[in-house]
Write a protein that holds these residues in place. Structure first.
Motif, short mmCIF file in Angstrom:
data_model
loop_
_atom_site.label_atom_id
_atom_site.label_comp_id
_atom_site.label_asym_id
_atom_site.label_seq_id
_atom_site.Cartn_x
_atom_site.Cartn_y
_atom_site.Cartn_z
N MET A 163 0.93 -1.26 0.11
CA MET A 163 0.01 0.01 0.01
C MET A 163 0.94 1.27 0.01
N THR A 164 1.89 1.32 0.81
CA THR A 164 2.77 2.46 0.77
C THR A 164 3.29 2.55 -0.77
N CYS A 165 3.86 1.48 -1.21
CA CYS A 165 4.27 1.65 -2.49
C CYS A 165 3.39 2.17 -3.64
N MET A 166 2.22 1.49 -3.72
CA MET A 166 1.16 2.06 -4.57
C MET A 166 0.71 3.53 -4.36
N ASN A 167 0.79 4.02 -3.48
CA ASN A 167 0.64 5.39 -2.98
C ASN A 167 1.46 6.49 -3.72
N THR A 168 2.85 5.87 -4.06
CA THR A 168 3.54 6.37 -4.62
C THR A 168 3.59 6.63 -6.18
N PHE A 169 2.88 5.87 -6.59
CA PHE A 169 2.82 5.53 -8.02
C PHE A 169 2.16 6.68 -8.95
N PRO A 170 2.83 7.04 -10.00
CA PRO A 170 2.19 8.08 -11.03
C PRO A 170 0.83 7.27 -11.64
N CYS A 181 8.39 -3.67 -3.50
CA CYS A 181 8.98 -2.42 -3.49
C CYS A 181 10.19 -2.48 -2.46
N ALA A 182 11.13 -1.60 -2.65
CA ALA A 182 11.99 -1.49 -1.60
C ALA A 182 13.01 0.01 -1.69
N GLY A 183 13.11 0.45 -0.43
CA GLY A 183 13.63 1.94 -0.33
C GLY A 183 12.56 2.66 0.21
N GLN A 184 12.69 3.91 0.90
CA GLN A 184 12.09 4.82 1.68
C GLN A 184 12.94 6.02 1.81
N SER A 185 12.31 7.15 2.56
CA SER A 185 13.04 8.40 2.97
C SER A 185 14.10 7.97 3.75
N ASN A 186 15.20 8.59 3.58
CA ASN A 186 16.30 8.39 4.34
C ASN A 186 17.20 7.01 4.14
N THR A 187 16.85 6.37 3.01
CA THR A 187 17.69 5.10 2.69
C THR A 187 18.26 5.46 1.23
N ASP A 188 19.18 4.54 0.84
CA ASP A 188 19.52 4.58 -0.52
C ASP A 188 18.98 3.69 -1.46
N ASN A 189 17.81 4.37 -2.09
CA ASN A 189 16.94 3.52 -2.77
C ASN A 189 16.82 4.00 -4.31
N CYS A 190 18.16 4.35 -4.76
CA CYS A 190 18.11 4.60 -6.15
C CYS A 190 19.58 3.75 -6.71
N LEU A 191 19.22 2.99 -7.73
CA LEU A 191 20.54 2.26 -8.34
C LEU A 191 20.08 2.34 -9.93
N ASN A 192 20.64 3.36 -10.67
CA ASN A 192 20.05 3.54 -11.98
C ASN A 192 20.62 2.49 -12.88
N ASP A 193 20.37 1.31 -12.68
CA ASP A 193 20.67 0.29 -13.65
C ASP A 193 19.69 -0.66 -14.04
N GLY A 194 19.07 -0.81 -15.19
CA GLY A 194 17.93 -1.83 -15.64
C GLY A 194 18.41 -3.32 -15.09
N GLY A 195 17.56 -3.95 -14.59
CA GLY A 195 17.90 -5.35 -14.10
C GLY A 195 18.43 -5.29 -12.96
N SER A 196 18.72 -4.18 -12.17
CA SER A 196 19.76 -4.17 -10.80
C SER A 196 18.97 -5.53 -10.06
N VAL A 197 20.00 -6.08 -9.30
CA VAL A 197 19.55 -7.37 -8.77
C VAL A 197 19.48 -7.26 -7.19
N ALA A 218 12.55 9.99 -2.05
CA ALA A 218 11.70 9.44 -0.96
C ALA A 218 10.89 8.46 -1.44
N ASP A 219 10.86 8.14 -2.62
CA ASP A 219 10.06 6.94 -3.05
C ASP A 219 10.79 5.54 -3.13
N PRO A 220 10.06 4.45 -2.93
CA PRO A 220 10.66 3.16 -3.03
C PRO A 220 10.76 3.01 -4.76
#
Length: 254
Positions: A163-170, A181-197, A218-220
């Motif tokens: 539910m938390t994840c769905m609320n961030t969807f465009p 979904c994984a990642g939230q505010s104050n965590t490192d939730n970005c890795l700009n690589d398609g297919g990241s594992v 702030a988004d997962p």
């Protein structure tokens, strides 16, 4: 004078990219695969000597894409790499569906396992909200900033409830039960690589689907929920078994 130095330092900070220091310990993710050539540059995960799992958008091109195993720095030859051509590419059907993002990739020849190249087990259960996982791939870990990829990056992320994840969807993106979904505010939730594992508790739990955390920190980010696809993955591997010569043992007669 102090004000002048402060202004100069701020100006220089804006002129140069932020430091991205989330490098993995070299060769600590021996299942990580770099898929390149044939119109793709993505990550994937080695699950046995013949097969790789990646996302739908990272589907490579048979006999044009190369799977590089044992990689850390993709700009250097480290003597640990195995470069193997991709043979078969099987996307999860229905194609172009918003409900699935998964591709199986068969190698033209089997990987040789050693300390730099090892498979990752498929999940035996689904990840739970709050569980801490590791995501690895090549690319920037700083939101809204491009960085030419070189060395493998690792970030640590918590699993987020649906539910938390769905609320961030465009509005133009639909939720699917095949997402986690994984990642939230104050965590490192970005890795700009398609297919990241994404690996949780030593098991493969996701390949990156949408990099939401790279647009808004702030988004997962969204991953394919691989615990729901074990049967499909195993069925694909059974149907596309590579041809191997079988040696029939002989019985000594007297």
């Amino acid at each position: 004078m102090n004000l002048l130095l402060l202004a100069l330092s701020l100006g220089l900070a804006g002129a140069f990219p932020l430091e991205d220091d989330k490098g993995c310990q070299p060769h600590s993710r021996p299942w990580q695969v770099h898929l390149h050539g044939g119109g793709v540059s993505c990550s994937g995960a080695l699950i046995n000597q013949w097969w790789i799992v990646t996302s739908f958008v990272c589907a490579p091109t048979s006999f044009q894409t190369v799977a590089s195993l044992g990689e850390h720095d993709v700009t250097a030859q480290e003597g640990t790499e195995q470069h193997i051509t991709v043979a078969d590419v099987i996307r999860h059907s229905p194609y172009r569906s918003p409900l699935h993002s998964l591709t199986m990739v068969r190698l033209a020849s089997p990987a040789r396992f050693n300390q730099y190249v090892k498979p990752i087990p498929l999940p035996s259960s689904c990840p739970r909200p709050g569980e801490i996982c590791s995501v690895s791939g090549w690319g920037s870990t700083i939101p809204n900033q491009y960085e030419p990829f070189q060395r493998l990056k690792c970030i640590t992320v918590p699993i987020v409830d649906d539910m938390t994840c769905m609320n961030t969807f465009p509005e133009y993106i639909y939720w699917s039960l095949g997402m986690v979904c994984a990642g939230q505010s104050n965590t490192d939730n970005c890795l700009n690589d398609g297919g990241s594992v994404m690996v949780c508790n030593g098991q493969l739990q996701g390949v990156q689907w949408f990099r939401h955390g790279c647009s808004n920190p702030a988004d997962p980010s969204v991953y394919t929920k691989l615990c729901l696809y074990n049967n499909w993955i195993n069925n694909v591997m059974d149907r596309y078994t590579p041809f191997q010569t079988t040696v029939i043992p002989t019985t000594k007669t007297t």
